[in-house]
Design a protein around this motif. Structure first.
Motif, short mmCIF file in Angstrom:
data_model
loop_
_atom_site.label_atom_id
_atom_site.label_comp_id
_atom_site.label_asym_id
_atom_site.label_seq_id
_atom_site.Cartn_x
_atom_site.Cartn_y
_atom_site.Cartn_z
N TRP A 1 50.62 40.14 49.68
CA TRP A 1 49.31 39.53 49.88
C TRP A 1 48.24 40.59 50.11
O TRP A 1 47.12 40.46 49.63
N GLN A 2 48.61 41.63 50.85
CA GLN A 2 47.65 42.70 51.10
C GLN A 2 47.29 43.40 49.79
O GLN A 2 46.13 43.76 49.57
N THR A 3 48.28 43.58 48.92
CA THR A 3 48.01 44.18 47.61
C THR A 3 47.05 43.31 46.81
O THR A 3 46.13 43.81 46.16
N ALA A 4 47.25 42.00 46.86
CA ALA A 4 46.35 41.08 46.15
C ALA A 4 44.93 41.18 46.72
O ALA A 4 43.96 41.21 45.96
N LEU A 5 44.82 41.26 48.03
CA LEU A 5 43.50 41.38 48.65
C LEU A 5 42.83 42.70 48.26
O LEU A 5 41.61 42.75 48.07
N ASN A 6 43.62 43.75 48.15
CA ASN A 6 43.06 45.03 47.72
C ASN A 6 42.49 44.94 46.30
O ASN A 6 41.43 45.51 46.00
N MET A 7 43.21 44.22 45.42
CA MET A 7 42.70 44.03 44.05
C MET A 7 41.41 43.23 44.06
O MET A 7 40.46 43.53 43.32
N ILE A 8 41.37 42.19 44.91
CA ILE A 8 40.18 41.34 44.97
C ILE A 8 38.98 42.15 45.47
O ILE A 8 37.86 42.01 44.96
N LYS A 9 39.22 42.99 46.47
CA LYS A 9 38.12 43.82 46.99
C LYS A 9 37.61 44.80 45.93
O LYS A 9 36.41 45.05 45.84
N ALA A 10 38.52 45.33 45.12
CA ALA A 10 38.14 46.30 44.09
C ALA A 10 37.47 45.64 42.89
O ALA A 10 36.59 46.22 42.26
N HIS A 11 37.89 44.41 42.55
CA HIS A 11 37.35 43.70 41.38
C HIS A 11 37.04 42.25 41.78
O HIS A 11 37.73 41.32 41.35
N PRO A 12 36.02 42.04 42.60
CA PRO A 12 35.79 40.71 43.18
C PRO A 12 35.36 39.63 42.18
O PRO A 12 35.73 38.47 42.35
N LEU A 13 34.62 39.97 41.17
CA LEU A 13 34.06 38.96 40.28
C LEU A 13 35.00 38.55 39.15
O LEU A 13 35.24 37.35 38.94
N LEU A 14 35.55 39.51 38.44
CA LEU A 14 36.35 39.20 37.26
C LEU A 14 37.84 39.54 37.41
O LEU A 14 38.63 39.22 36.53
N GLY A 15 38.22 40.20 38.50
CA GLY A 15 39.63 40.51 38.72
C GLY A 15 40.13 41.63 37.81
O GLY A 15 39.37 42.27 37.10
N LEU A 63 45.89 34.48 41.45
CA LEU A 63 44.89 33.96 40.51
C LEU A 63 43.54 34.63 40.74
O LEU A 63 42.87 35.03 39.79
N THR A 64 43.15 34.76 42.01
CA THR A 64 41.87 35.39 42.32
C THR A 64 41.90 36.88 41.99
O THR A 64 40.90 37.43 41.50
N ALA A 65 43.04 37.54 42.25
CA ALA A 65 43.16 38.97 41.93
C ALA A 65 43.05 39.20 40.42
O ALA A 65 42.50 40.21 39.99
N GLU A 66 43.56 38.26 39.63
CA GLU A 66 43.58 38.45 38.18
C GLU A 66 42.31 37.96 37.49
O GLU A 66 41.90 38.52 36.47
N THR A 67 41.69 36.90 38.01
CA THR A 67 40.52 36.31 37.34
C THR A 67 39.24 36.44 38.16
O THR A 67 38.17 36.04 37.69
N GLY A 68 39.35 36.97 39.38
CA GLY A 68 38.18 37.14 40.22
C GLY A 68 37.72 35.85 40.87
O GLY A 68 38.28 34.77 40.67
N ILE A 69 36.67 35.98 41.67
CA ILE A 69 36.12 34.82 42.37
C ILE A 69 35.58 33.79 41.37
O ILE A 69 35.68 32.59 41.58
N ILE A 70 35.04 34.28 40.25
CA ILE A 70 34.51 33.37 39.24
C ILE A 70 35.63 32.50 38.66
O ILE A 70 35.50 31.27 38.55
N GLY A 71 36.76 33.12 38.32
CA GLY A 71 37.89 32.37 37.78
C GLY A 71 38.45 31.40 38.79
O GLY A 71 38.81 30.26 38.45
N PHE A 72 38.51 31.82 40.06
CA PHE A 72 39.05 30.95 41.10
C PHE A 72 38.13 29.74 41.32
O PHE A 72 38.62 28.63 41.57
#
Length: 228
Positions: free
Chosen positions: A94-108, A140-149
């Motif tokens: 989960w922490q790894t997923a959060l790190n991806m989200i922080k690095a690529h918040p919009l599009l993942g 899903l959020t890590a891969e598609t970003g906040i927009i995808g989620f």
């Protein structure tokens, strides 16, 4: 004669339920147990049924007792209920997923790129290589970003809205109402287990997601045909 048919039907359904419950217990799935209880709780809230409440309480008591000795000893060795539900390895994912989200918040990082990028974003002490998030919504959020989620949430909202509207229209038809409740409760259970597994990212499990979404959405058509 009608009473005998109803009794037989009740017995058959009870046996099917018990067989399914036993099979479910033997999976030793913590997420599955919570998902099952979430489905029952959903039905209790809607129907205010004491029998369903008894099923929920019985499940909470019986499922731990029915687990084999080794898994039960493991469960009892957990320091707290949270540690029983989520082990340390999943916290790393989960922490790894959060790190991806922080690095690529919009599009993942891109669809299906979570495992490929895992090593780049994992925390110190994480020995896993190519892995998945063990949480459908974080992945899903890590891969598609906040927009995808947000699009995903919009889809869920649309499905639930149509299912809820259908349920309201089917109140007068007992058989159709039961079918609608079953579909919606199953949907709730499926979504609940997403907090433990990345099931939306597996093709075989994703098919179930879209099938259930179609069934719940189709309920409104059934309601319109039942109550023209």
């Amino acid at each position: 004669r009608h009473g005998k048919i109803e009794t037989r039907r009740t017995v058959v359904l009870a046996l099917v339920f018990l067989a399914a419950l036993l099979s479910f217990i033997l999976t030793y799935s913590r997420g599955g147990a919570v998902a099952f209880m979430a489905s029952i709780l959903f039905l209790i809230i809607l129907k205010k049924d004491r029998l369903l409440l008894l099923v929920l309480v019985g499940s909470v008591v019986m499922i731990p007792l029915a687990i084999a000795k080794t898994p039960l000893e493991w469960a009892l060795s957990r320091p707290n209920p949270l540690a029983f539900l989520y082990d340390s390895s999943r916290l790393l994912h989960w922490q790894t997923a959060l790190n991806m989200i922080k690095a690529h918040p919009l599009l993942g990082v891109g669809i299906n790129n979570f495992p490929v990028n895992y090593a780049l974003y994992k925390t110190a002490g994480d020995t896993f290589g190519v892995w998945y998030a063990h949480n459908a919504y974080l992945q899903l959020t890590a891969e598609t970003g906040i927009i995808g989620f947000c699009f995903f949430l919009a889809l869920l909202g649309q499905v639930f809205t149509r299912g809820w509207q259908a349920l309201a229209m089917l109140r007068e038809n007992r058989q159709s109402e039961v079918i609608a409740l079953g579909f919606l409760a199953s949907w709730v259970g499926y979504l609940t287990i997403g907090f433990w597994e990345s099931h939306l990212q597996y093709s075989d499990m994703a098919v179930i997601f879209w099938l259930m979404a179609a069934l719940v959405t189709r309920l409104k058509t059934l309601a319109l045909q039942t109550n023209p």
